[in-house]
Design a protein around this motif. Structure first.
Motif, short mmCIF file in Angstrom:
data_model
loop_
_atom_site.label_atom_id
_atom_site.label_comp_id
_atom_site.label_asym_id
_atom_site.label_seq_id
_atom_site.Cartn_x
_atom_site.Cartn_y
_atom_site.Cartn_z
N VAL A 45 0.85 -1.19 0.00
CA VAL A 45 0.00 0.00 0.00
C VAL A 45 0.89 1.24 0.00
CG1 VAL A 45 -0.21 -0.05 2.53
CG2 VAL A 45 -1.90 1.19 1.17
N CYS A 46 0.50 2.21 -0.83
CA CYS A 46 1.27 3.45 -0.89
C CYS A 46 1.00 4.25 0.39
CB CYS A 46 0.83 4.26 -2.11
SG CYS A 46 1.69 5.85 -2.23
N PRO A 47 2.06 4.70 1.06
CA PRO A 47 1.86 5.45 2.31
C PRO A 47 1.31 6.86 2.07
CG PRO A 47 4.19 5.27 1.81
CD PRO A 47 3.48 4.44 0.79
N HIS A 48 1.21 7.26 0.83
CA HIS A 48 0.67 8.59 0.56
C HIS A 48 -0.85 8.62 0.69
CE1 HIS A 48 -0.57 11.90 -2.37
NE2 HIS A 48 -0.12 12.50 -1.30
N ASP A 49 -1.53 7.62 0.10
CA ASP A 49 -2.99 7.71 0.10
C ASP A 49 -3.68 6.35 -0.02
OD1 ASP A 49 -5.32 9.08 0.35
OD2 ASP A 49 -5.42 9.76 -1.72
N ASP A 50 -3.15 5.34 0.66
CA ASP A 50 -3.80 4.03 0.72
C ASP A 50 -4.20 3.47 -0.64
OD1 ASP A 50 -3.45 4.01 3.41
OD2 ASP A 50 -5.57 4.30 3.92
N VAL A 51 -3.27 3.46 -1.55
CA VAL A 51 -3.50 2.90 -2.88
C VAL A 51 -2.68 1.62 -3.01
CG1 VAL A 51 -2.96 3.28 -5.32
CG2 VAL A 51 -4.10 5.07 -4.00
N VAL A 63 13.95 1.98 -6.70
CA VAL A 63 12.80 2.67 -6.11
C VAL A 63 11.50 2.00 -6.54
CG1 VAL A 63 13.99 4.90 -6.02
CG2 VAL A 63 12.46 4.38 -7.93
N VAL A 64 10.49 2.18 -5.70
CA VAL A 64 9.12 1.81 -6.05
C VAL A 64 8.37 3.11 -6.28
CG1 VAL A 64 6.96 0.80 -5.22
CG2 VAL A 64 9.14 -0.29 -4.69
N TYR A 71 4.85 9.60 -6.53
CA TYR A 71 5.88 9.56 -5.49
C TYR A 71 6.66 8.25 -5.59
CZ TYR A 71 3.65 13.56 -3.24
OH TYR A 71 3.14 14.79 -2.96
N ALA A 72 7.97 8.38 -5.35
CA ALA A 72 8.86 7.22 -5.42
C ALA A 72 9.50 6.99 -4.06
CB ALA A 72 9.92 7.43 -6.49
N PHE A 73 9.73 5.74 -3.74
CA PHE A 73 10.26 5.35 -2.44
C PHE A 73 11.53 4.52 -2.63
CE2 PHE A 73 5.75 6.03 -2.24
CZ PHE A 73 5.61 6.83 -1.12
N ASP A 74 12.59 4.97 -1.97
CA ASP A 74 13.85 4.26 -2.02
C ASP A 74 13.69 2.91 -1.32
OD1 ASP A 74 17.15 5.02 -2.02
OD2 ASP A 74 16.45 3.39 -0.76
N ARG A 79 12.48 5.65 2.32
CA ARG A 79 12.20 7.08 2.28
C ARG A 79 11.64 7.51 0.92
NH1 ARG A 79 16.01 10.22 6.23
NH2 ARG A 79 15.27 8.52 7.46
N CYS A 80 10.68 8.40 0.96
CA CYS A 80 10.15 8.97 -0.27
C CYS A 80 11.18 9.97 -0.81
CB CYS A 80 8.83 9.68 0.01
SG CYS A 80 8.12 10.46 -1.45
N VAL A 81 11.47 9.87 -2.09
CA VAL A 81 12.48 10.76 -2.65
C VAL A 81 11.91 12.14 -2.95
CG1 VAL A 81 13.77 8.83 -3.62
CG2 VAL A 81 12.10 10.00 -5.03
N HIS A 82 10.60 12.32 -2.83
CA HIS A 82 9.96 13.61 -3.08
C HIS A 82 9.51 14.30 -1.79
CE1 HIS A 82 9.27 11.14 -6.74
NE2 HIS A 82 9.78 12.21 -7.29
N LEU A 83 8.95 13.53 -0.91
CA LEU A 83 8.44 14.06 0.36
C LEU A 83 9.08 13.28 1.50
CD1 LEU A 83 4.54 14.50 0.14
CD2 LEU A 83 6.27 16.28 0.43
N PRO A 84 10.10 13.84 2.15
CA PRO A 84 10.82 13.08 3.19
C PRO A 84 9.92 12.63 4.34
CG PRO A 84 12.04 15.04 2.55
CD PRO A 84 10.72 15.14 1.86
N ALA A 85 8.79 13.28 4.52
CA ALA A 85 7.90 12.87 5.61
C ALA A 85 7.21 11.54 5.32
CB ALA A 85 6.86 13.95 5.87
N LEU A 86 7.15 11.16 4.05
CA LEU A 86 6.51 9.89 3.68
C LEU A 86 7.55 8.77 3.75
CD1 LEU A 86 4.23 10.65 0.62
CD2 LEU A 86 3.55 10.13 2.96
#
Ligand code: FES
Length: 105
Positions: A45-51, A63-64, A71-74, A79-86
């Protein structure tokens, strides 16, 4: 105490592909792939919006990427490469013989 579950066979993990496996009692499939010769597992599940990453995730080398908002995740750090909080959680992986087990908790 860890909640360790069997996910798949080691042979089911294919370099360059990510695959999702249903685990009884778990809402989202557990995703597995290989990174630098090691099995990597994370929630489907994507941590950005439950997809669903089974339906909308792309594996791009290390990356995924979620195709919904891009958004991409290392895979190494989660870690999200666009939004470090994700952060894409990574499960601890244990190989038991020819089986892949992960700690959900
Ligand atoms: S839902 Fe995945 S990037 Fe927005």
């Amino acid at each position: 105490m860890a909640l360790r579950v069997r996910v798949c066979a080691v042979a089911d993990v294919v370099p360059g592909e990510m695959r999702g496996f249903d685990v009884e009692g778990v809402t989202w499939p557990v995703m597995v792939t290989e990174l630098d010769g090691a099995v990597v597992a994370f929630p489907g599940v994507c941590p950005h919006d439950d997809v669903s990453l089974v339906d909308y995730g792309l594996l791009e080398e290390r990356v995924v990427r979620c195709r919904v908002h891009g958004y991409a995740f290392d895979l190494e750090s989660g870690r999200c490469v666009h939004l470090p909080a994700l952060h894409l959680r990574r499960y601890k992986v244990t190989l038991v013989g020819a089986e892949v087990w992960v700690d959900l908790l």
